[in-house]
Design a protein around this motif. Structure first.
Motif, PDB file in Angstrom:
ATOM      1  N   LEU A 195      25.086  -8.525   2.517  1.00 51.30           N
ATOM      2  CA  LEU A 195      25.649  -9.793   2.077  1.00 51.30           C
ATOM      3  C   LEU A 195      25.744 -10.738   3.267  1.00 51.30           C
ATOM      4  CD1 LEU A 195      28.649  -8.805  -0.236  1.00 51.30           C
ATOM      5  CD2 LEU A 195      26.391  -9.609  -0.954  1.00 51.30           C
ATOM      6  N   PHE A 196      25.553 -12.021   3.023  1.00 45.95           N
ATOM      7  CA  PHE A 196      25.854 -13.004   4.047  1.00 45.95           C
ATOM      8  C   PHE A 196      27.362 -12.993   4.284  1.00 45.95           C
ATOM      9  CE2 PHE A 196      21.781 -14.767   2.526  1.00 45.95           C
ATOM     10  CZ  PHE A 196      21.144 -14.980   3.747  1.00 45.95           C
ATOM     11  N   PRO A 197      27.803 -13.242   5.505  1.00 47.09           N
ATOM     12  CA  PRO A 197      29.234 -13.169   5.809  1.00 47.09           C
ATOM     13  C   PRO A 197      30.111 -14.060   4.935  1.00 47.09           C
ATOM     14  CG  PRO A 197      27.959 -13.238   7.837  1.00 47.09           C
ATOM     15  CD  PRO A 197      26.985 -13.482   6.714  1.00 47.09           C
ATOM     16  N   ASP A 198      29.570 -15.194   4.487  1.00 45.17           N
ATOM     17  CA  ASP A 198      30.393 -16.101   3.680  1.00 45.17           C
ATOM     18  C   ASP A 198      30.436 -15.713   2.198  1.00 45.17           C
ATOM     19  OD1 ASP A 198      27.775 -16.736   3.100  1.00 45.17           O
ATOM     20  OD2 ASP A 198      27.914 -18.839   3.673  1.00 45.17           O
ATOM     21  N   ALA A 199      29.649 -14.723   1.786  1.00 47.30           N
ATOM     22  CA  ALA A 199      29.587 -14.364   0.370  1.00 47.30           C
ATOM     23  C   ALA A 199      30.856 -13.683  -0.150  1.00 47.30           C
ATOM     24  CB  ALA A 199      28.367 -13.493   0.101  1.00 47.30           C
ATOM     25  N   ASP A 242      22.486 -17.383  -7.307  1.00 47.03           N
ATOM     26  CA  ASP A 242      21.258 -16.661  -7.020  1.00 47.03           C
ATOM     27  C   ASP A 242      21.637 -15.464  -6.153  1.00 47.03           C
ATOM     28  OD1 ASP A 242      18.385 -16.218  -6.590  1.00 47.03           O
ATOM     29  OD2 ASP A 242      18.772 -16.988  -4.572  1.00 47.03           O
ATOM     30  N   ALA A 243      20.734 -14.488  -6.028  1.00 52.81           N
ATOM     31  CA  ALA A 243      21.024 -13.300  -5.219  1.00 52.81           C
ATOM     32  C   ALA A 243      20.436 -13.428  -3.812  1.00 52.81           C
ATOM     33  CB  ALA A 243      20.522 -12.039  -5.916  1.00 52.81           C
ATOM     34  N   PHE A 244      19.139 -13.163  -3.680  1.00 51.16           N
ATOM     35  CA  PHE A 244      18.521 -13.105  -2.353  1.00 51.16           C
ATOM     36  C   PHE A 244      18.334 -14.494  -1.752  1.00 51.16           C
ATOM     37  CE2 PHE A 244      17.535  -9.030  -4.194  1.00 51.16           C
ATOM     38  CZ  PHE A 244      17.767  -8.171  -3.134  1.00 51.16           C
ATOM     39  N   GLY A 245      18.758 -14.632  -0.504  1.00 49.15           N
ATOM     40  CA  GLY A 245      18.727 -15.921   0.165  1.00 49.15           C
ATOM     41  C   GLY A 245      19.990 -16.721  -0.059  1.00 49.15           C
ATOM     42  N   THR A 246      20.809 -16.269  -1.007  1.00 48.65           N
ATOM     43  CA  THR A 246      22.057 -16.967  -1.336  1.00 48.65           C
ATOM     44  C   THR A 246      23.260 -16.068  -1.053  1.00 48.65           C
ATOM     45  OG1 THR A 246      20.940 -18.276  -3.035  1.00 48.65           O
ATOM     46  CG2 THR A 246      23.353 -18.136  -3.166  1.00 48.65           C
ATOM     47  N   CYS A 303      22.797 -12.568  -0.493  1.00 47.75           N
ATOM     48  CA  CYS A 303      22.388 -11.471   0.386  1.00 47.75           C
ATOM     49  C   CYS A 303      21.006 -11.717   0.969  1.00 47.75           C
ATOM     50  CB  CYS A 303      22.429 -10.148  -0.367  1.00 47.75           C
ATOM     51  SG  CYS A 303      21.066  -9.922  -1.536  1.00 47.75           S
ATOM     52  N   ARG A 304      20.645 -10.863   1.890  1.00 45.01           N
ATOM     53  CA  ARG A 304      19.337 -10.926   2.528  1.00 45.01           C
ATOM     54  C   ARG A 304      18.827  -9.516   2.776  1.00 45.01           C
ATOM     55  NH1 ARG A 304      23.166 -12.039   6.428  1.00 45.01           N
ATOM     56  NH2 ARG A 304      23.166 -10.697   8.282  1.00 45.01           N
ATOM     57  N   ILE A 305      17.519  -9.402   2.977  1.00 46.73           N
ATOM     58  CA  ILE A 305      16.903  -8.141   3.388  1.00 46.73           C
ATOM     59  C   ILE A 305      16.597  -8.254   4.875  1.00 46.73           C
ATOM     60  CG2 ILE A 305      14.866  -6.653   3.152  1.00 46.73           C
ATOM     61  CD1 ILE A 305      14.738  -7.451   0.222  1.00 46.73           C
TER      62      ILE A 305
END
Length: 208
Positions: A82-86, A12-16, A18-20
């Motif tokens: 992006l979330f740091p772990d992505a 998935d993209a958002f919440g997984t 990356c985030r806004i």
């Protein structure tokens, strides 16, 4: 099927990934004015390859209102991170030869900015506004597995929606992990709950 037999991962993209960081919810005003109601509007926004301006025009918004909403979209896309772990997770999967797809419900203005965040182009992007279907509709997942040249049983779905990214994919025959970044405990869903994307690496038995 054992996890080590998995050939690709659907994210998935958002919440997984990356985030806004500065949410403005620009489409909310359009949904409030949509003649056939908010649910119909949401379906259209997610499954039509159309700009915010086009939707605003159909909803009867003025040029001034539309310009403000466009500014709100720009604020949101500029604040996408992006979330740091992505990046680490995506790179590790790619280095180990796994195929990568992104399966996400998106409005058109968010597709290109999202792709620019990624460390590399995914093998398949199943964006709802391009495919014409949205999760949990089967067609969106099917578009991804056919594009990757895999069967559902050869793929793992990872995302933060219990229904869209875990329950429905499992019904369709995919492996799935539910990402709950706020989870203090990882009990439940038969051990298929994770609170970090790095757990995907461990699930697949990849040694980094």
């Amino acid at each position: 099927m054992e996890p080590r037999q998995i050939k690709g991962v659907l994210f998935d993209a958002f919440g997984t990934l990356c985030r806004i960081e500065s949410p403005r919810l620009p489409y909310r005003s359009i949904m409030k004015r949509w003649e056939n109601g908010a649910a119909d509007c949401y379906q259209a926004i997610m499954t039509r390859d159309a700009s915010l301006v086009e939707f605003a025009g159909e909803a009867g918004l003025s040029q001034e209102e539309t310009a403000l909403l466009e500014a709100h979209v720009a604020e949101e896309t500029d604040s996408m991170r992006l979330f740091p772990d992505a990046p680490r997770t995506l790179q590790a999967l790619r280095e180990h030869g796994l195929k990568i797809a992104v399966v996400s419900n998106l409005a058109k203005p968010y597709g290109a900015p999202f792709l620019k965040l990624l460390p590399f182009e995914p093998d398949v992007r199943a964006f709802s506004y391009e495919v014409g279907a949205r999760k949990p509709e089967t067609l969106l997942y099917q578009y991804a597995w056919e594009g990757l040249g895999c069967t559902p049983e050869e793929l793992l779905m990872v995302g933060d929606s219990l229904k869209n990214d875990y329950q429905v994919p499992r019904v369709l025959g995919l492996h799935a992990l539910w990402l709950d970044r706020e989870a203090a405990s990882l009990q439940g869903e038969n051990g298929h709950v994770i609170n970090s994307l790095q757990s995907v690496i461990g699930y697949l038995g990849i040694v980094s």
